[in-house]
Design a protein around this motif. Structure first.
Motif, PDB file in Angstrom:
ATOM      1  N   VAL A   1       7.664   8.667  10.503  1.00 58.12           N
ATOM      2  CA  VAL A   1       7.706   7.430  10.094  1.00 58.12           C
ATOM      3  C   VAL A   1       7.753   6.582  11.273  1.00 58.12           C
ATOM      4  CG1 VAL A   1       9.598   5.882   9.073  1.00 58.12           C
ATOM      5  CG2 VAL A   1       9.498   8.079   8.139  1.00 58.12           C
ATOM      6  N   GLY A   2       7.020   5.379  11.119  1.00 59.45           N
ATOM      7  CA  GLY A   2       6.631   4.492  12.262  1.00 59.45           C
ATOM      8  C   GLY A   2       7.031   3.152  11.781  1.00 59.45           C
TER       9      GLY A   2
ATOM     10  N   LEU B   1       3.016  10.607   6.159  1.00 55.87           N
ATOM     11  CA  LEU B   1       3.079   9.587   7.194  1.00 55.87           C
ATOM     12  C   LEU B   1       3.437   8.147   6.599  1.00 55.87           C
ATOM     13  CD1 LEU B   1       2.499   8.185  10.062  1.00 55.87           C
ATOM     14  CD2 LEU B   1       0.121   7.844   9.184  1.00 55.87           C
ATOM     15  N   VAL B   2       4.641   7.661   6.894  1.00 50.95           N
ATOM     16  CA  VAL B   2       5.086   6.313   6.321  1.00 50.95           C
ATOM     17  C   VAL B   2       4.879   5.371   7.541  1.00 50.95           C
ATOM     18  CG1 VAL B   2       7.109   5.319   5.246  1.00 50.95           C
ATOM     19  CG2 VAL B   2       6.791   7.705   4.920  1.00 50.95           C
ATOM     20  N   ILE B   3       4.201   4.297   7.145  1.00 52.53           N
ATOM     21  CA  ILE B   3       4.136   3.226   8.112  1.00 52.53           C
ATOM     22  C   ILE B   3       4.899   1.812   7.487  1.00 52.53           C
ATOM     23  CG2 ILE B   3       2.444   1.348   8.914  1.00 52.53           C
ATOM     24  CD1 ILE B   3       2.009   4.166   9.742  1.00 52.53           C
ATOM     25  N   VAL B   4       5.788   1.398   8.272  1.00 53.07           N
ATOM     26  CA  VAL B   4       6.559   0.351   7.822  1.00 53.07           C
ATOM     27  C   VAL B   4       6.237  -1.165   8.807  1.00 53.07           C
ATOM     28  CG1 VAL B   4       8.808  -0.527   7.510  1.00 53.07           C
ATOM     29  CG2 VAL B   4       8.338   2.192   7.337  1.00 53.07           C
ATOM     30  N   ASN B   5       5.715  -1.908   8.231  1.00 53.75           N
ATOM     31  CA  ASN B   5       5.397  -3.212   8.735  1.00 53.75           C
ATOM     32  C   ASN B   5       4.624  -2.939  10.151  1.00 53.75           C
ATOM     33  OD1 ASN B   5       6.948  -4.678   6.919  1.00 53.75           O
ATOM     34  ND2 ASN B   5       8.859  -4.149   7.965  1.00 53.75           N
TER      35      ASN B   5
ATOM     36  N   VAL C   1      -0.276   9.338   2.707  1.00 56.97           N
ATOM     37  CA  VAL C   1      -0.029   7.933   3.562  1.00 56.97           C
ATOM     38  C   VAL C   1       0.713   6.974   2.798  1.00 56.97           C
ATOM     39  CG1 VAL C   1      -0.913   6.113   5.068  1.00 56.97           C
ATOM     40  CG2 VAL C   1      -1.940   8.533   5.287  1.00 56.97           C
ATOM     41  N   THR C   2       1.857   6.589   3.249  1.00 58.07           N
ATOM     42  CA  THR C   2       2.256   5.100   2.405  1.00 58.07           C
ATOM     43  C   THR C   2       2.660   4.274   3.517  1.00 58.07           C
ATOM     44  OG1 THR C   2       3.879   7.017   1.169  1.00 58.07           O
ATOM     45  CG2 THR C   2       4.636   4.770   1.351  1.00 58.07           C
ATOM     46  N   VAL C   3       2.342   2.926   3.085  1.00 62.48           N
ATOM     47  CA  VAL C   3       2.623   1.978   3.864  1.00 62.48           C
ATOM     48  C   VAL C   3       3.269   0.961   3.285  1.00 62.48           C
ATOM     49  CG1 VAL C   3       1.110  -0.272   4.766  1.00 62.48           C
ATOM     50  CG2 VAL C   3      -0.038   2.016   4.794  1.00 62.48           C
TER      51      VAL C   3
ATOM     52  N   GLU D   1      13.106   7.057   2.111  1.00 63.32           N
ATOM     53  CA  GLU D   1      13.190   8.574   1.666  1.00 63.32           C
ATOM     54  C   GLU D   1      12.379   8.932   0.336  1.00 63.32           C
ATOM     55  OE1 GLU D   1      17.481   8.776   0.814  1.00 63.32           O
ATOM     56  OE2 GLU D   1      18.091   7.827   2.544  1.00 63.32           O
ATOM     57  N   GLN D   2      12.301   7.921  -0.303  1.00 62.54           N
ATOM     58  CA  GLN D   2      11.487   8.116  -1.666  1.00 62.54           C
ATOM     59  C   GLN D   2       9.933   8.400  -1.396  1.00 62.54           C
ATOM     60  OE1 GLN D   2      11.077   4.777  -4.265  1.00 62.54           O
ATOM     61  NE2 GLN D   2       9.148   5.668  -5.227  1.00 62.54           N
ATOM     62  N   ALA D   3       9.345   7.922  -0.198  1.00 65.21           N
ATOM     63  CA  ALA D   3       8.069   8.089   0.257  1.00 65.21           C
ATOM     64  C   ALA D   3       7.897   9.626   1.000  1.00 65.21           C
ATOM     65  CB  ALA D   3       7.732   7.216   1.150  1.00 65.21           C
TER      66      ALA D   3
END
Length: 163
Positions: free
Chosen positions: A3-4, A26-30, A109-111, A157-159
């Motif tokens: 998570v980044g 991989l979860v990208i946040v903003n 991948v989730t953004v 968490e869902q991602a």
């Protein structure tokens, strides 16, 4: 799984690329480089002005306004050289080309992107994500640092749930 958030998103995406055989999610946040940041200072100033008005009107409390507005402005002025360096990194990072390289490596991948992100354009991020149907795009409420808010934690968490 990685998570980044913000600039950390670029680092985690590169780590994922280097270890794609053992990475599931991989979860990208903003994330830096997921949207246009060329008008980030203008958006940040507008957001801070709006937060100040909301605080004076009693729509948000002092703690929320301070976290979102005063904290970012104080950081920008006290770390001007670093802030300008960060802006250059954000503007020259094309996260999407990194994410494109993960397409054939079976990494989910989730953004996540905040609709009111003061630094990185939500609209640009949303448009680029729509061009990549293999990426899950999750709009969130809040601002650039919403990663610290409980609803965004729930999205993360869902991602991260392995299907």
């Amino acid at each position: 799984s990685y998570v980044g958030h913000s600039e950390g998103a670029r680092i985690t995406a590169l780590a994922t690329l280097g270890a794609s055989a053992i990475t599931k999610k991989l979860v990208i946040v903003n994330g830096a480089g997921t949207g246009d940041s060329s008008h980030g200072i203008r958006r940040l100033t507008r957001s801070n002005r709006n937060n100040a008005r909301a605080m004076l009107n009693g729509d948000i409390d002092l703690a929320a306004a301070t976290k979102s507005a005063a904290g970012s402005v104080l950081y920008a002025f006290t770390h001007l050289r670093r802030t300008l360096g960060e802006k250059k990194v954000i503007q020259t990072t094309d996260m999407w080309s990194i994410l494109d390289q993960l397409k054939d490596k079976n990494v989910d991948v989730t953004v996540l992107h905040a609709r009111e992100d003061e630094l990185i354009s939500f609209t640009d991020s949303e448009t680029r994500a729509q061009q990549r149907p293999w990426i899950t795009f999750m709009p969130t409420l809040g601002h650039h640092n919403n990663v610290y808010e409980p609803p965004v934690g729930e999205f993360i968490e869902q991602a991260l749930r392995i299907s």
